[in-house]
Design a protein around this motif. Sequence first.
Motif, mmCIF file in Angstrom:
data_model
loop_
_atom_site.group_PDB
_atom_site.id
_atom_site.type_symbol
_atom_site.label_atom_id
_atom_site.label_comp_id
_atom_site.label_asym_id
_atom_site.label_seq_id
_atom_site.Cartn_x
_atom_site.Cartn_y
_atom_site.Cartn_z
ATOM 1 N N UNK A 85 1.151 -1.239 -0.094
ATOM 2 C CA UNK A 85 0.324 -0.097 0.027
ATOM 3 C C UNK A 85 0.613 1.174 -0.162
ATOM 4 N N UNK A 86 2.248 0.869 -0.256
ATOM 5 C CA UNK A 86 3.090 2.414 -0.013
ATOM 6 C C UNK A 86 3.069 3.358 -1.178
ATOM 7 N N UNK A 87 2.586 3.549 -2.359
ATOM 8 C CA UNK A 87 2.451 3.353 -3.683
ATOM 9 C C UNK A 87 0.926 4.064 -3.325
ATOM 10 N N UNK A 88 0.083 3.364 -3.125
ATOM 11 C CA UNK A 88 -1.012 3.585 -3.010
ATOM 12 C C UNK A 88 -1.608 5.038 -2.021
ATOM 13 N N UNK A 89 -0.793 4.958 -1.380
ATOM 14 C CA UNK A 89 -0.563 5.489 0.128
ATOM 15 C C UNK A 89 -0.237 6.963 -0.299
ATOM 16 N N UNK A 90 0.794 7.576 -0.939
ATOM 17 C CA UNK A 90 1.587 8.276 -1.552
ATOM 18 C C UNK A 90 0.169 9.385 -2.707
ATOM 19 N N UNK A 91 0.040 8.228 -3.201
ATOM 20 C CA UNK A 91 -1.603 8.855 -3.838
ATOM 21 C C UNK A 91 -2.549 9.546 -3.649
ATOM 22 N N UNK A 142 6.578 12.425 -1.054
ATOM 23 C CA UNK A 142 7.481 11.659 -1.910
ATOM 24 C C UNK A 142 7.257 9.718 -1.010
ATOM 25 N N UNK A 143 7.722 9.422 -1.459
ATOM 26 C CA UNK A 143 7.807 7.693 -1.493
ATOM 27 C C UNK A 143 9.390 7.451 -0.746
ATOM 28 N N UNK A 144 9.763 7.155 -0.108
ATOM 29 C CA UNK A 144 11.218 6.416 0.407
ATOM 30 C C UNK A 144 10.764 4.781 0.406
ATOM 31 N N UNK A 145 10.745 4.060 -0.740
ATOM 32 C CA UNK A 145 11.239 2.918 -1.123
ATOM 33 C C UNK A 145 12.349 2.310 -0.037
ATOM 34 N N UNK A 146 13.367 2.551 0.245
ATOM 35 C CA UNK A 146 14.011 2.205 1.214
ATOM 36 C C UNK A 146 13.683 1.849 2.410
ATOM 37 N N UNK A 147 12.841 2.548 3.178
ATOM 38 C CA UNK A 147 12.386 2.160 4.254
ATOM 39 C C UNK A 147 11.000 1.884 4.291
ATOM 40 N N UNK A 148 10.321 1.794 3.220
ATOM 41 C CA UNK A 148 8.885 1.459 3.402
ATOM 42 C C UNK A 148 7.685 2.888 3.508
ATOM 43 N N UNK A 149 8.088 4.174 3.806
ATOM 44 C CA UNK A 149 7.581 4.877 4.479
ATOM 45 C C UNK A 149 7.168 6.115 3.372
ATOM 46 N N UNK A 150 6.510 6.800 3.443
ATOM 47 C CA UNK A 150 6.041 8.107 2.231
ATOM 48 C C UNK A 150 6.305 9.793 3.610
ATOM 49 N N UNK A 151 6.643 10.503 2.701
ATOM 50 C CA UNK A 151 6.862 11.726 3.479
ATOM 51 C C UNK A 151 5.717 12.685 3.379
ATOM 52 N N UNK A 152 6.078 13.325 4.247
ATOM 53 C CA UNK A 152 4.450 14.258 3.663
ATOM 54 C C UNK A 152 5.457 15.678 4.499
ATOM 55 N N UNK A 153 5.995 17.068 4.033
ATOM 56 C CA UNK A 153 5.590 18.058 4.389
ATOM 57 C C UNK A 153 4.274 18.258 5.509
#
Length: 339
Positions: free
Chosen positions: A250-256, A270-281
């Motif tokens: 759900x990483x990409x769907x979460x970012x979208x 921004x997707x940080x695939x290495x850590x499996x997280x999404x970054x949101x300012x």
Amino acid sequence: MKRIDNIPGGAGSAVTVRGLVKHYGETKALDGVDLDVREGTVLGVLGPNGAGKTTLVRCLSTLVVPDSGSAVVAGYDVVRQPRQLRRVIGLTGQYASVDEKLSGRENLYMIGRLLDLSRKEARSRADSLLERFSLTEAAGRPAKTYSGGMRRRLDLAASMIGSPSVLYLDEPTTGLDPRTRNEVWAEVKRMVTDGVTVLLTTQYMEEAEQLASELTVIDRGKVIANGGIDELKAKVGGRTLRIRPADPLELRPLAAALDDMGLTGLASSTVDAESGTVLVPILSDEQLTAVVGAVTARGITIGSIATELPSLDEVFLSITGQKASAPQDARPELEEVAV
């Protein structure tokens, strides 16, 4: 002269500076600087090249007389009581200033005698500091045969001969390799534990984070920001929300989903695939609440969520408009030994 007891900075202030000004011709190196250093702490003074950091240290160590303003260090006025002040301060500049023809022990002994220690006291103090800075084995060798890291440690030891209550470190790890830099940091921390107050100038953000409890940022001779590290980060504004979905798929769907929310003032994720997280300012607690609510409303299960303040490098860039320096590794120690 007697010590000044009614220091303007109040009780617990080892260094108090008010309106300090210094000109070099048409250049105003210091333009009304104010700062306070609490006893037993490290104040990091940050700023780009030419900001006035070294001029400030020279004024506070009586090497340069300011044109106006006042400065009280360890209870002594830097202009009216320079001789008394020199007995209670230590200084390590950007480059080691030891006598290369003398041995490590002779360098420290000489400085002890210049500080009016007896021969016995000077020898004892020199041997104690050589051991403390891991220089005992090289104590009898000329300093010119020392590596860059060893010379820096000897220089620090020299600044401690008089058991100073206030120590100035002017970019003390310039040119050192990572291992030696860590050794210097460890020794500075030990000094502070022993009760020494330190004023540290540096362009290295990692060094400031490692050592300083409070920061003052100087640019073009003026103080443009001060406070604790987290306080300065908060002043710059903005945090980053790091969200990890419980299901990695759900990483990409979460970012979208975050980008499609259309929340007012919310920047793109921004997707940080290495850590499996999404970054949101985010800019406010309201935005944080809105993001969490919107994500759960979409049926996406959150595995973890955390907020991150800006890095100190980002703070420095935001405040001064310039990038901080990155530590430069020194040449290998073998190359630094004089032949």
